[in-house]
Enzyme design. Structure first.
Site, short mmCIF file in Angstrom:
data_model
loop_
_atom_site.label_atom_id
_atom_site.label_comp_id
_atom_site.label_asym_id
_atom_site.label_seq_id
_atom_site.Cartn_x
_atom_site.Cartn_y
_atom_site.Cartn_z
N ASP A 156 43.22 35.61 40.98
CA ASP A 156 42.49 36.41 42.01
C ASP A 156 43.74 37.54 42.51
OD1 ASP A 156 41.47 37.40 44.41
OD2 ASP A 156 39.87 36.51 43.86
N ASN B 19 29.60 33.79 45.02
CA ASN B 19 28.90 34.57 45.99
C ASN B 19 28.00 35.52 45.39
OD1 ASN B 19 30.50 33.52 48.05
ND2 ASN B 19 32.19 35.05 47.74
N GLN C 213 29.50 38.89 48.66
CA GLN C 213 30.08 39.18 47.23
C GLN C 213 30.45 40.58 47.37
OE1 GLN C 213 26.91 39.56 44.27
NE2 GLN C 213 28.25 40.02 42.70
N HIS D 231 30.94 36.30 39.05
CA HIS D 231 32.33 35.51 38.92
C HIS D 231 32.20 34.19 39.71
CE1 HIS D 231 32.48 38.53 42.18
NE2 HIS D 231 33.38 37.61 42.97
N HIS E 152 34.50 31.44 41.56
CA HIS E 152 35.80 31.23 42.10
C HIS E 152 36.41 29.73 41.71
CE1 HIS E 152 36.35 35.01 44.85
NE2 HIS E 152 34.66 34.82 44.69
P1 5GP Z 1 33.97 38.27 46.01
O1 5GP Z 1 34.01 38.63 47.59
O2 5GP Z 1 33.10 39.22 45.29
O3 5GP Z 1 33.15 36.80 45.62
O4 5GP Z 1 35.22 38.00 45.18
C1 5GP Z 1 35.84 39.28 44.79
C2 5GP Z 1 37.25 38.59 44.54
O5 5GP Z 1 37.65 39.38 43.31
C3 5GP Z 1 38.10 38.65 45.70
O6 5GP Z 1 38.52 37.51 45.82
C4 5GP Z 1 39.21 39.69 45.44
O7 5GP Z 1 40.43 39.29 45.77
C5 5GP Z 1 39.19 39.64 43.78
N1 5GP Z 1 39.34 41.06 43.02
C6 5GP Z 1 39.14 42.28 43.55
N2 5GP Z 1 39.72 42.98 42.62
C7 5GP Z 1 40.25 42.40 41.75
C8 5GP Z 1 41.17 43.04 40.97
O8 5GP Z 1 41.09 44.27 40.42
N3 5GP Z 1 41.72 42.17 40.03
C9 5GP Z 1 41.84 40.78 40.41
N4 5GP Z 1 42.36 39.68 39.63
N5 5GP Z 1 41.21 40.17 41.26
C10 5GP Z 1 40.33 41.10 42.18
#
Ligand code: 5GP
Ligand code: ZN
Length: 136
Positions: free
Chosen positions: A32, A88, A95, A101, A103
């Protein structure tokens, strides 16, 4: 299927580079970019699904199996003291990227993170009402 303009489709299918820690036909697992802790990683299915509701059952099962395997590997190699799986669905649930995805979050003593909620205090009647809504 890939979805146009989906950042995780592009990453999972190699169109955008990432720090990859695992890959097979179904998944890419990446670090991440905004990690909660050292080693925070994301299991990305290569096939697009917006969220858990849309994810094929087979992919959901395979994702959990992979999470189990990687949690052991990461715990051992990174010296983690604990581990959170977080997933999420929907903006209200936190999300931010609308491609399913999972985590993988290694935890360390005094890592300063708090992943949790404030417990409610429902009555037995309220719990029964909710139970009936779910199973009914
Ligand atoms: P969510 O909040 O949707 O459950 O998690 C999205 C996650 O994706 C966040 O922890 C954020 O840091 C990560 N993330 C967002 N864009 C990118 C990206 O371009 N590359 C990587 N490696 N992580 C990303
Ligand atoms: Zn996607």
């Amino acid at each position: 299927m890939k979805k146009d303009n989906c950042i995780f489709c592009k990453i999972a299918n190699g169109d955008i580079p990432s720090k990859t820690i695992y890959e097979d036909e179904m998944f890419k697992v990446i670090l991440d970019l905004g990690p909660a802790t050292k080693g925070h990683a994301l299991i990305l299915p290569k096939e697009h699904a917006d969220n858990l509701y849309e994810l094929p059952e087979e992919t959901a099962g395979a994702a959990m199996k992979l999470a189990k395997k990687l949690s052991v590997q990461m715990k051992d190699k990174l010296g983690a003291d604990g581990f959170n799986l977080v997933q999420n669905n929907g903006e209200v649930a936190g999300q931010t990227v609308m491609h399913f995805h999972l985590h993988l979050i290694p935890r360390y003593q005094n890592d300063g993170q708090r992943i949790g909620w404030t417990p409610g205090e429902p009555t037995q009647e309220e719990l029964e009402d909710i139970r009936q809504k779910i199973v009914g």
